[in-house]
Design a protein around this motif. Structure first.
Motif, PDB file in Angstrom:
ATOM      1  N   ARG A  10      17.927  -0.671  -6.557  1.00  0.00           N
ATOM      2  CA  ARG A  10      17.593  -0.525  -7.968  1.00  0.00           C
ATOM      3  C   ARG A  10      18.612   0.382  -8.634  1.00  0.00           C
ATOM      4  O   ARG A  10      18.931   1.443  -8.104  1.00  0.00           O
ATOM      5  CB  ARG A  10      16.224   0.102  -8.129  1.00  0.00           C
ATOM      6  N   GLN A  31       3.026  -3.045 -10.492  1.00  0.00           N
ATOM      7  CA  GLN A  31       3.127  -1.587 -10.405  1.00  0.00           C
ATOM      8  C   GLN A  31       2.419  -0.941 -11.592  1.00  0.00           C
ATOM      9  O   GLN A  31       2.939  -0.982 -12.701  1.00  0.00           O
ATOM     10  CB  GLN A  31       4.587  -1.171 -10.457  1.00  0.00           C
ATOM     11  N   ARG A  40       3.526  -5.133  -4.153  1.00  0.00           N
ATOM     12  CA  ARG A  40       4.520  -4.060  -4.290  1.00  0.00           C
ATOM     13  C   ARG A  40       4.683  -3.377  -2.934  1.00  0.00           C
ATOM     14  O   ARG A  40       3.821  -3.480  -2.071  1.00  0.00           O
ATOM     15  CB  ARG A  40       4.039  -3.040  -5.311  1.00  0.00           C
ATOM     16  N   CYS A  41       5.784  -2.708  -2.768  1.00  0.00           N
ATOM     17  CA  CYS A  41       6.005  -2.074  -1.473  1.00  0.00           C
ATOM     18  C   CYS A  41       5.931  -0.571  -1.614  1.00  0.00           C
ATOM     19  O   CYS A  41       6.394   0.168  -0.787  1.00  0.00           O
ATOM     20  CB  CYS A  41       7.364  -2.482  -0.932  1.00  0.00           C
ATOM     21  N   PHE A  42       5.366  -0.134  -2.685  1.00  0.00           N
ATOM     22  CA  PHE A  42       5.407   1.294  -2.977  1.00  0.00           C
ATOM     23  C   PHE A  42       4.161   1.614  -3.788  1.00  0.00           C
ATOM     24  O   PHE A  42       4.009   1.107  -4.893  1.00  0.00           O
ATOM     25  CB  PHE A  42       6.662   1.555  -3.804  1.00  0.00           C
TER      26      PHE A  42
HETATM   27 MO   LIG Z   1       7.712  -1.328  -5.449  1.00  0.00          MO
END
Ligand SMILES: [Mo]
Ligand SMILES: Nc1nc2c(c(=O)[nH]1)N[C@H]1C(S)=C(S)[C@@H](COP(=O)(O)OP(=O)(O)OC[C@H]3O[C@@H](n4cnc5c(=O)[nH]c(N)nc54)[C@H](O)[C@@H]3O)O[C@H]1N2
Ligand SMILES: Nc1nc2c(c(=O)[nH]1)N[C@H]1C(S)=C(S)[C@@H](COP(=O)(O)OP(=O)(O)OC[C@H]3O[C@@H](n4cnc5c(=O)[nH]c(N)nc54)[C@H](O)[C@@H]3O)O[C@H]1N2
Ligand code: SF4
Ligand code: SF4
Ligand code: SF4
Ligand code: SF4
Ligand code: SF4
Lengths: 443, 227, 803
Positions: free
Chosen positions: C692, C149, C174-176
Motif C-alpha cells: 500500500r 474495513q 479483510r486481513c487486518f
Molecule cells: Mo486489511
C-alpha cells in the motif's frame, strides 16, 4: 537628371514594372506555411500554451529560440551595410539595400515571437502600464523598438532617389510614390542633405544594433541558471547575430540574383568578399563558443557540468554537434578557397550557418531548463505541430514580406550604382590619397 | 515588521506528501488530469523532491519538501516585466495573477523551480474550493504564497477581538497538516520564536545557499547531531 | 468542588492566543462561541468529523460555508492526530464531490451491469420483500453479508442485524482487524482485546513489515510517534529498524533497513532470539517470573517438553538464519544488542497481510521477542486498551426463525477444520457458493468492500456471483463489485453521515469519536446504518423488536450515555484545559465538565471525541490472561484448541497440516517456523510483493485525482500502476526505466510500466495496490492464509519480460 534613368539599370525596374507567373507561384507556395502558422496560433490562442510541448520545467522552447534567432538575423543588414558605407567599401553598392530590407522585415518577425510566447497576449499592455525596468525583457523591448525605428529610417533614406525614379518612369502607383519621394528632384542640395543624413544614421545604427543583441543575451545571462549566467554572453550573441545575418544576406542575394537576373550586379567578387567576411565570423564565433564552454567545463561546478554533458554526450548531443558541424566545420571547408564555384560554395556555407545558428539558440535555451539544480525529474522537451507551424509560418511570412518589397521598390539601389559609375574618377582620387605621396618619396 | 520563515526537519520528514495535498486543498490547486500530468504539467506548490545519493549507489534516499523558498533576495521578482511577482515588506514573495502576462521569465529565473504555469484552463470556480483563495485562469504563473490569506485572516481576527495579533495564530496549511511535525513556521525576526531557534541549529542549512538568494525556508539535516 | 468552564478560561487566559486559534477552528461551543460570532463570517462553521480513508480514525474539522464543504483540516483536539493529517484526508473533498457517485438507488435493468434509477421506498420494499420471503421459507441463513474495513457501531449494527434476522453469515473480508486481538497475542497472552504498541514512548522500534509510516493502523498516529522518536525535548534520538524485503518509505526513514527474503521473518526473529539468549541479552527477571515454556519442562503426566530456549539454540543458529533470510549475521547481532540496550524497546510484527503459509508461528516468533525484551505492560512496550465504557446495546432477542438460521453452519467454513482459528474465510466463498455446499446462497450484501477488485479469488468469485439470485451493494461508488449488483442502495460518504469510530490499537489512552454530518447529502443517498435500521424495522415482528432506535444518530446517542455515566475520561478540549484537569485528577478528584448528559452529548458532538487519557493502569495481570497466568512461549491455549478439534474431527489432521505440522507435537505450540528451502522457481523466478502506498485510500482512490496524480515519491509515476524491478535484474532482462513489461504468473499475465528501483531485491518485483489499469490480483495465486481465511498476498511467483 532623374528623367534620364534609362540604359542598363532597366533590369532593376523590371520586377516592379511587370509581374510574371513566377511571382504568383512563389506567393502560393509561401502561403502554405503561413496558413499553417496562422492556424497553429489561433488554436494556441484559444486553448492556451498547453498545445505546445512546453512543460515543467522546460517553460521556454521554440518561440524563445526563434526570437533570439530572428533578432540575430536582423543584424545582417543595417549593421553590415552601415559598416561598409562608413568604410566606403565600393563593392557594397548593390548589396546594402538587400541587407537593410532583411533587417526591417525580420525585426517584426522576431519581436512578434515574444507575443506568441506569452500566456496572456491579451495583457500585453501591462508592460506599458506596469512596466518594471529591472526586467531584461523591458530592456529588449526598448532597444528593439529603437533599432526598428533606426533601421526603417536607414532603409528609407537611401530609397528616396529611387522612389523618385519610380514616380517619374513607372506608369502605376503615381500618388504612392510621389508621397514617398518627398518631392525629390535630385538637386545638389538635396543630394548633400541626403548623404549627410545617411552618414549620420549609419553611425547611429551601429551602437543600437550592438545593444540589441547584447540585451537579448541578458535575458539569459542575468539569471543564475547554469550555462546562462555568463559575462561573455553579450559579445557572444552579437557575433553570432552578425554571423547569421551575413549568411541570411548571402542567401537572399543569390535567390534574387537568380530570380531577377541580377548577375551583372551581383558578381562572384561580391560573394567572395562576403564569403571571406563569413569565414572571419565563423572563426570568431568558434572562438567565443570555445571560451564559453571551456570556462564552464573547467570551473566544473556540478550544476554547470550537468548541463554541459547533457549537450556534449547527453540527450542534446545531436543538436550540439550538429551546431558545430553547421557553424564551423562546413563553413571552413567551403570558404577556405573561393577561387572556383564561389557562389555555390558560399551558398552552401550560408545555408548551413543559418541552420547552425538556429541550433545554437536552441542549445542555449532548452538544455539549461531541462536540467534544474534540484533533484527534479529531467523534462525532455519535444515541440508539437503548433510550434513547428508557428516557426514555419514565421519563415514564410519573412520571405513573403521580402518578396512583396521587391515588387514595390528596386532591391538594388539604382542611384547608388549610378553614383558609383559616375564617381569612378573621385574614387580613383581617393585611392591615391591612401598611397604615400610621390613628392615625399623623392626627397 | 515580521519576517516570516519556515524550518523543515528532514530527519522527521517521511515524504508522506500530506503537506502537498494540504496545500492543494487550501489553495485551490487543480488536479491537471491524466493527460496533462503525463506531460509533466502537475501543479504542486509544495513538492516533495527525492534525492538518491550516488555514493551509496541509490541505497540512501532523502525527501526534500520544497515550497517556494520565499527568497529574501528573489531572482524571480527582478525579471518580471510587469511587477506581477514581488517581495512584500514581510518577506513574502507574492504573485498578482490578474497582472501576469505569462512570459514565464520568473519560472526560468527561479533556481528552485518553485513556479508553476497554467498551461490550460484547469478549473472553474466550483464546490469544495477555498473562498479565501482565487482560482487561477489559464496562462498565468502561480506558486506557494506562504498561505498569505491566512495571515490576513489572523490579523482580521485579532482586530475583531481587540487584541494584539499573535504570530502563532498564523500557520500555513502544510505546517498544520504535517504528520511528523517536520514543518515549523513563524517569525524569523523574533529571536525567541521556535522557528528562529531552529534556524540557528547546527543542523540548519539552505538550498543552493551559494546563490545568495537568501531563502527563508531553512532545512535541518538528517541523522544524529544536536538541535 | 464546582469547576466551571468560565473559571477555567480565565485561568487559561495565559494561553489565550493558542486557544483563540482553536476556538476559531471549532464550531463555537460554550464560552468560545460568543466570541466566535463577532468576527467569523456567520455562515462559516467547522464541523468535527472522522476520516474514513483508512483505519487510522483521525479527527477532522470540516470547514463549511452555508453547509457546503469548503475544506478539511485536522481536529487539533483529537488525541489520535492532534490536528495533523495525511494526504488521503484532503482528497476526501474530491471523494465527496466525485461526479461519478451513485446518485440514488439503482435497480438492475436487464442483464447485470445495466441499471435504472428507482426511489428509496420502492428499493427498500424490494429488499424487505425478498428478505422476509427467504426468512419465511426458513432460508434466512442463505443471506450472506460481506463487510470491509470499518468498526464501531456500524459493525455492531450489522452483527445485530445478522443475529436478529437469523444468518450466521456476517463475513468480514479483510486481513487486518484492528478491533480484535491478534491471534498470536491471543494464544500467547490470552488477551481478549487488542494489544497496542507504545511507539510514542519507545526508544527502539523493531518493525517486521508493518508499514508504520504508510499504512498499517493509520500513518498519522504512528508518524507522530516517529517524530517523537527522532527528536523531542531533551530525549535522546531513538532508533527505528524496518525489516522489509522492499525499501518502503518506512524503510527509507528507518535508521537501518533490513532487507530479507520474503516470508522468512519468523526465522529472522528466532535468529535474533538466539543471539539474545546466547549473549544473555534478554530480560532474565521477566522471563523467569512471567513466562511459561522458556526452559524445557515436564507436564503433569511427566512428559518431557522442549522449551523455547533450546528450540532456538538448537534449530536457529545465526548462520542457519542468516543463510535462510539473507540477513548478515552482524545485523542480527546488532538488532539483538539494540533490543537489550535501548530501553524501552518494542517489536511490531502484526502487519495486515500474512507473512506466508506459516503466518501464525511467524507472528508468535516475532512476538516472543517482546517477551525476551520484557516490555510486556511497560511504558514504551506492549500495552492493552481499556474497554470503552459505552452503554451496551440490549441483547438481541432471537425469534424461532432467527434461532433456526443461526444454528446453521457458516457458509465460509470459518472456525471449522483447518479454518478453526479464522473468524472469517471470505476466500472460500467462491467454491462454497459454486458447489452449493453446505447450502446455496440466495442473497449477497456488499458493504464497504469491493471483492471483485481486491480479492485474489476475484475471478472465481465473479463466477460464483452469477449463481446468486440477489446481490445488494451499499457502495456510494460504482466499483467493480457494485456493477454486478441487482440493487444499489448508495451510502452517504463519510462527510455526509452520522458515524462513530472506536479506535482500539492506541497505547496510553482510550478514545471514542463521533461525527455528525458535515455536509447535507449531495445526492439521493442514505446512511447505510439508517437503511439497515429501516430494513430491520420493516421486517417486523421478531426482527423489528431488536431495532428500537429512530435512526443511527439516536443509537449513537444511547451508546454515548455510558461514557457520561462512567465518571471518567473527558470530552476532548483545549489542550491547556486538558492539562489542568489532569493535574486536578492527580490530586484525586475527577471534574465533570457537563451538568447533564444532554450537555455532554452536545459537547461531544461539537468537539468530536471522548477520551480517557489516564488509560487503565497497565498491570501485567491485565496483559497475561493465559491459563498459566504467564506469557506462554508454549501456547497451552493453542494446544487445547487442537486437542478439542482432535476430539471432534478425525485427528484434526487438516488443521495440524495447515499449521505446518505432520503430527501433534510440541513444535506446533511453540513459535517454531520451518526454515524454508529455496523454492523451485525456474519458470517463475521472481516473487511478487504487493503493498500500500501512503497515498492509497481504502477504496483505491480512483475518484481522487490529487492522489492519482502524485501517488508516490520513491518512484515517479502518475495515474497508472507500475512494477518495481531491481536495476540489475532489469539489466539482465534488457528492461529499461519506463519500458512496458509483461508480468506473468501461473494465474495470468498483465502489462504495465517498469520502474527500476534500487530498493527492490534481485529476486523480487513489487507492485503497489494502485492506479488505473491492471491489478495485482490478476496475478495472485489463490493460496489461503488459514488464520484469516484470506488470500496470501505476497507468495506468488512471477516472471517478467519486455513487451
Ligand atoms: Mo486489511
Ligand atoms: N494508506 C493506506 N493505509 C492503510 C490501508 C490502505 O488501503 N491505504 N489499508 C488498511 C488495511 S485494510 C490494512 S490490512 C493495513 C495493512 O497495512 P500493512 O500491514 O502495513 O500492510 P502493507 O502496507 O500491505 O505491507 C506492509 C509491508 O509489508 C512488506 N512485505 C511484503 N512481504 C513481506 C514479508 O514477507 N516480510 C516482511 N517483513 N515484509 C513484507 C511490503 O513490502 C510492505 O512494505 O493497512 C491499513 N492502512
Ligand atoms: N494484492 C493485494 N490485494 C489485497 C491486499 C493487498 O495487500 N494486496 N490487501 C487486502 C486487504 S488487507 C484488504 S482489507 C482488502 C481491502 O479490500 P476491500 O475490502 O475491497 O476494501 P477497499 O479496497 O477499501 O474497498 C472498499 C469499497 O467500499 C466502497 N466504499 C467506500 N466508501 C464507502 C462508504 O462510505 N460506504 C460504503 N457502504 N461503501 C464504501 C468503495 O466502493 C470501495 O470499493 O484488500 C485485500 N486485497
Ligand atoms: S507532511 Fe511533513 S512529513 Fe509529510 S512530506 Fe510534508 S514535510 Fe514531510
Ligand atoms: S524560490 Fe523561486 S519563486 Fe520562490 S522566491 Fe525564490 S526564486 Fe522566487
Ligand atoms: S510569468 Fe507572470 S509573473 Fe512571471 S515574470 Fe512573466 S509576468 Fe511576471
Ligand atoms: S505555505 Fe501554504 S502555500 Fe506554501 S506550500 Fe505550504 S501550504 Fe502551500
Ligand atoms: S491516517 Fe487514515 S484516518 Fe488518518 S488522515 Fe490518513 S487516511 Fe485519514
Amino acid at each position: 537628371m532623374a528623367d534620364t534613368a534609362d540604359g542598363p539599370d532597366q533590369t532593376l525596374l523590371r520586377p516592379i514594372a511587370e509581374t510574371g507567373r513566377g511571382f504568383y507561384w512563389a506567393v502560393a507556395l509561401l502561403s502554405i506555411p503561413i496558413l499553417w502558422g496562422a492556424l497553429a496560433y489561433s488554436v494556441q490562442f484559444y486553448e492556451g500554451l498547453g498545445v505546445t510541448g512546453l512543460h515543467q520545467p522546460v517553460s521556454w522552447g521554440f518561440y524563445v529560440t526563434n526570437f533570439v534567432f530572428f533578432i540575430g538575423i536582423s543584424h545582417a543588414g543595417t549593421l553590415i551595410s552601415a559598416i561598409l558605407r562608413l568604410s566606403k567599401a565600393e563593392w557594397r553598392r548593390p548589396i546594402t539595400r538587400m541587407a537593410e530590407v532583411i533587417t526591417c522585415m525580420v525585426l517584426f518577425i522576431g519581436a512578434s515571437q515574444i507575443l506568441v510566447d506569452l500566456g496572456r497576449p491579451d495583457r500585453l499592455l501591462n508592460v506599458i502600464l506596469h512596466g518594471r525596468y529591472q526586467s531584461p525583457l523591458l530592456w529588449d523591448a526598448t532597444s528593439i523598438s529603437a533599432y526598428m525605428m533606426a533601421s526603417l529610417t536607414y532603409l528609407y533614406l537611401p530609397m528616396i532617389p529611387d522612389i523618385a525614379i519610380l514616380r517619374d518612369r513607372l506608369g502605376k502607383r503615381k500618388l504612392f510614390y510621389s508621397v514617398l519621394a518627398l518631392g525629390w528632384t535630385g538637386t545638389e542640395r538635396q543630394q548633400r542633405i541626403l548623404n549627410r543624413a545617411i552618414a549620420i544614421m549609419a553611425v547611429l545604427v551601429i551602437p543600437i544594433a550592438v545593444s540589441v543583441h547584447s540585451v537579448v543575451s541578458f535575458v539569459f545571462s542575468m539569471t543564475l541558471q547554469p550555462m546562462w549566467h555568463s559575462t561573455i554572453f553579450g559579445p557572444y550573441f552579437v557575433v553570432g547575430a552578425i554571423f547569421s545575418g551575413i549568411a541570411a544576406l548571402i542567401v537572399a542575394m543569390i535567390i534574387f540574383r537568380k530570380a531577377y537576373g541580377l548577375q551583372h550586379y551581383l558578381k562572384p567578387i561580391h560573394f567572395r568578399y562576403l564569403g571571406q567576411l563569413l569565414l572571419v565570423m565563423a572563426l570568431l564565433w568558434f572562438y567565443f563558443t570555445f571560451a564559453e564552454y571551456l570556462t564552464g567545463y573547467y570551473g566544473a561546478e556540478p550544476e554547470e557540468l550537468k548541463v554541459f554533458w547533457a549537450k556534449f554526450t547527453g540527450p542534446f548531443w545531436p543538436f550540439f554537434w550538429g551546431m558545430v558541424l553547421c557553424n564551423f566545420v562546413v563553413p571552413l571547408a567551403c570558404l577556405v578557397s573561393l577561387k572556383h564555384h564561389t557562389v555555390g560554395k558560399v551558398l552552401t556555407a550560408s545555408l548551413f550557418v543559418i541552420v547552425g545558428m538556429w541550433l545554437e539558440r536552441f542549445i542555449i535555451v532548452v538544455p539549461t531548463l531541462s536540467f534544474p539544480r534540484l533533484p527534479f525529474p529531467e523534462g525532455i522537451y519535444w515541440p508539437t505541430w503548433v510550434e513547428w507551424g508557428e516557426t514555419a509560418g514565421s519563415f514564410g511570412l519573412f520571405a513573403l514580406f521580402y518578396l512583396l518589397f521587391t515588387k514595390f521598390f528596386p532591391i538594388i539601389s539604382i542611384w547608388e550604382i549610378r553614383e558609383g559609375r559616375e564617381g569612378l574618377k573621385e574614387v580613383e582620387e581617393r585611392l591615391i590619397t591612401y598611397l604615400p605621396d610621390e613628392a615625399e618619396e623623392r626627397t | 515588521m515580521a519576517l516570516w520563515g519556515m524550518v523543515i526537519d528532514l530527519d522527521r520528514c517521511t515524504g508522506c506528501q500530506a503537506c502537498v495535498m494540504a496545500c492543494k486543498a487550501e489553495n485551490n490547486i487543480p488536479a491537471v488530469g491524466e493527460k496533462e500530468a503525463k506531460r509533466e504539467r502537475i501543479i504542486s506548490w509544495m513538492q516533495v523532491l527525492t534525492e538518491t545519493d550516488e555514493e551509496h549507489h541509490g541505497e540512501k534516499m532523502r525527501f526534500i519538501p520544497r515550497p517556494c523558498l520565499q527568497c529574501d533576495d528573489p531572482p524571480c521578482t527582478k525579471v518580471c516585466p510587469v511587477y506581477a511577482t514581488y517581495r512584500n515588506p514581510e518577506g513574502i514573495v507574492a504573485q498578482i495573477y490578474a497582472r501576469c502576462i505569462g512570459c514565464r521569465f520568473c519560472m526560468a529565473a527561479c533556481p528552485y523551480n518553485a513556479k508553476y504555469f497554467n498551461w490550460h484552463t484547469y478549473q472553474k470556480e466550483g464546490p469544495g474550493q477555498n473562498p479565501d483563495v482565487s482560482v487561477r485562469p489559464k496562462g498565468v504563473v502561480e506558486k506557494c504564497t506562504f498561505c498569505h490569506h491566512r495571515l490576513q485572516k489572523a490579523r482580521a481576527r485579532a482586530l475583531a477581538e481587540k487584541r494584539d495579533f499573535d504570530p502563532r495564530e498564523y500557520v500555513p496549511a502544510c505546517a498544520e497538516a504535517c504528520l511528523a511535525q517536520a514543518i515549523v513556521f513563524g517569525d524569523l525576526s523574533d529571536p525567541v520564536s521556535e522557528v528562529a531557534k531552529l534556524a540557528r541549529s547546527p543542523r540548519a542549512f539552505k538550498l543552493q545557499e551559494e546563490l545568495g538568494t537568501k531563502p527563508k525556508v531553512i532545512y535541518l539535516t538528517e541523522g544524529e547531531g544536536g538541535g | 468542588m464546582r469547576f466551571t468552564r468560565r473559571k477555567f478560561l480565565q485561568l487559561a487566559s495565559g494561553t489565550a492566543a493558542a486557544t483563540a486559534l482553536l476556538r476559531d477552528r471549532l464550531s463555537g461551543f460554550g464560552q468560545a462561541s460568543g466570541e466566535l460570532e463577532r468576527w467569523a463570517t456567520p455562515e462559516e462553521i467547522s464541523v468535527p468529523s472522522i476520516c474514513q480513508q483508512c483505519p487510522g480514525g483521525c479527527g477532522l474539522l470540516v470547514r463549511t460555508l452555508d453547509g457546503e464543504v469548503a475544506g478539511i483540516s485536522g481536529n487539533p483536539l483529537h488525541p489520535v492526530n492532534g490536528g495533523a493529517l495525511c494526504p488521503k484526508a484532503f482528497a476526501g473533498l474530491q471523494l465527496l464531490y466525485d461526479s461519478n457517485r451513485v446518485k440514488g438507488p439503482m435497480a438492475r435493468a436487464g442483464e447485470r451491469g445495466k441499471f435504472r434509477p428507482i426511489g428509496w421506498d420502492e428499493a427498500l420494499s424490494m429488499v424487505t420483500a425478498r428478505l422476509s420471503d427467504l426468512r419465511g421459507k426458513g432460508l434466512a441463513h442463505t443471506v450472506v453479508i460481506l463487510g470491509g474495513q470499518y468498526r464501531g457501531y456500524r459493525d455492531a449494527l450489522w452483527k445485530r442485524f445478522a443475529e436478529a434476522y437469523g444468518t450466521p453469515n456476517y463475513i468480514r473480508a479483510r486481513c487486518f482487524s484492528p478491533e480484535k486481538p491478534a491471534l498470536a497475542h491471543r494464544l500467547m497472552q490470552g488477551v481478549t482485546s487488542p494489544l497496542s504498541h507504545d511507539l510514542a514512548q519507545a526508544r527502539f522500534i523493531l518493525s517486521f513489515g508493518a508499514g508504520l509510516l504508510e499504512s498499517w493502523t493509520g500513518p498519522v498516529h504512528t508518524s507522530r510517534a516517529f517524530a517523537r522518536l527522532r527528536r523531542s525535548g531533551d530525549r535522546p534520538r531513538g532508533l527505528l529498524v524496518q525489516v522489509d524485503p522492499r525499501r518502503s518509505a518506512t524503510a527509507i526513514k528507518a535508521d537501518r533497513w533490513i532487507s530479507l527474503a520474503p516470508g522468512t521473518d519468523g526465522v529472522l526473529a528466532l535468529g535474533i532470539a538466539n543471539a539474545m539468549i546466547r549473549e544473555g541479552l534478554y530480560d532474565q527477571e521477566f522471563v523467569a517470573e512471567h513466562t511459561f515454556g522458556f526452559e524445557d519442562w515436564v507436564d503433569s503426566a511427566g512428559r518431557q517438553h522442549q522449551g523455547f530456549k533450546n528450540l532456538v539454540l538448537q534449530d536457529y543458529g545465526l548462520f542457519t538464519v542468516s543463510a535462510a533470510t539473507g540477513v548478515p549475521v552482524k545485523n542480527i547481532l546488532e538488532i539483538a544488542r539494540n533490543l537489550a540496550t535501548l530501553k524501552p524497546a518494542v517489536v511490531v510484527g502484526e502487519r495486515g497481510p500474512a507473512f506466508g503459509p506459516d503466518d501464525l508461528h511467524t507472528r508468535m516468533a516475532i512476538h516472543s521477542l517482546n517477551a525476551l525484551v520484557g516490555n510486556i505492560g511497560v511504558t514504551g512496550g506492549v500495552q492493552i486498551q481499556g474497554e470503552l465504557p459505552l452503554a451496551p446495546l440490549p441483547a438481541v432477542d432471537q425469534d424461532a426463525a432467527a434461532k433456526r438460521g443461526l444454528a446453521q453452519p457458516r457458509i465460509d467454513g470459518a472456525g471449522e477444520k483447518q479454518y478453526l482459528l479464522a473468524s472469517d474465510a471470505p476466500q472460500l466463498l467462491p467454491e462454497r457458493i459454486m458447489s452449493g455446499i453446505p447450502y446455496p446462497v440466495n442473497a449477497l450484501f456488499l458493504y464497504a468492500t469491493n471483492p471483485l477488485a481486491n480479492q485474489p479469488g476475484k475471478e472465481a468469485l465473479a463466477g460464483a456471483m452469477k449463481k446468486i439470485p440477489f446481490i445488494l451493494s451499499f457502495s456510494p461508488f460504482l466499483d467493480e463489485s457494485s456493477a454486478m449488483a441487482d440493487l444499489i442502495l448508495p451510502d452517504h460518504t463519510y462527510l455526509e453521515r452520522w458515524q462513530d469510530d472506536q479506535i482500539t490499537h492506541l497505547a496510553g489512552f482510550t478514545c471514542f469519536s463521533v461525527a455528525r454530518p458535515a455536509s447535507k447529502p449531495l445526492h439521493q443517498t442514505r446512511n447505510t446504518a439508517d437503511a439497515v435500521l429501516q430494513i430491520g424495522q420493516a421486517l417486523g415482528g421478531g426482527v423489528a423488536q431488536n431495532f428500537p432506535w429512530k435512526n443511527f444518530a439516536e443509537l449513537l446517542h444511547e451508546g454515548a450515555r455510558g461514557l457520561y455515566e462512567a465518571h471518567r475520561g473527558y470530552v476532548v478540549s483545549i489542550h491547556a484545559e486538558e492539562a489542568l484537569r489532569k493535574v486536578l485528577e492527580r490530586e484525586g478528584f475527577w471534574v465533570p465538565e457537563f451538568k447533564d448528559f444532554d450537555a455532554f452529548w452536545k459537547g461531544l458532538v461539537e468537539r468530536g471525541a471522548w477520551w480517557d487519557p489516564t488509560g487503565l493502569p497497565v498491570s501485567r495481570k491485565a496483559l497475561l490472561r493465559t491459563a498459566s497466568g504467564k506469557f506462554e512461549f508454549y501456547s497451552t491455549a493453542l494446544k487445547d484448541l487442537v486437542d478439542k478439534a482432535a476430539k471432534q474431527e478425525d485427528k484434526a489432521a487438516s488443521l495440524v497440516a495447515a499449521l505446518g505440522g505432520g503430527k501433534i507435537e510440541d513444535q506446533l505450540f511453540l513459535p517454531a517456523v520451518a526454515v524454508p528451502r529455496p523454492a523451485q522457481t525456474e519458470s517463475f523466478p521472481l516473487r511478487l510483493i504487493t503493498y500500500r502506498l501512503m497515498s492509497r485510500p481504502m477504496g483505491g482512490g480512483k475518484n481522487q485525482p490529487w492522489l492519482m496524480e502524485q501517488p508516490a515519491v520513491h518512484v515517479r509515476a502518475s495515474w497508472d500502476g507500475w512494477i518495481e524491478v531491481n536495476p540489475k535484474t532489469a539489466d539482465a532482462l534488457g528492461i529499461k526505466e519506463k519500458d512496458w513489461v509483461w508480468v506473468e504468473s501461473a494465474k495470468g499475465s498483465i502489462k504495465l510500466q517498469a520502474k527500476l528501483y534500487s530498493g527492490t531485491r534481485a529476486d523480487v518485483v513489487q507492485m503497489p495496490l494502485f492506479g488505473n489499469g491492471p491489478n495485482p490480483n490478476d496475478l495472485i495465486a489463490n493460496e489461503i492464509d488459514i488464520s484469516r481465511g484470506f488470500g496470501l498476498l505476497n507468495t506468488t511467483q512471477v516472471k517478467i519480460r519486455r513487451a
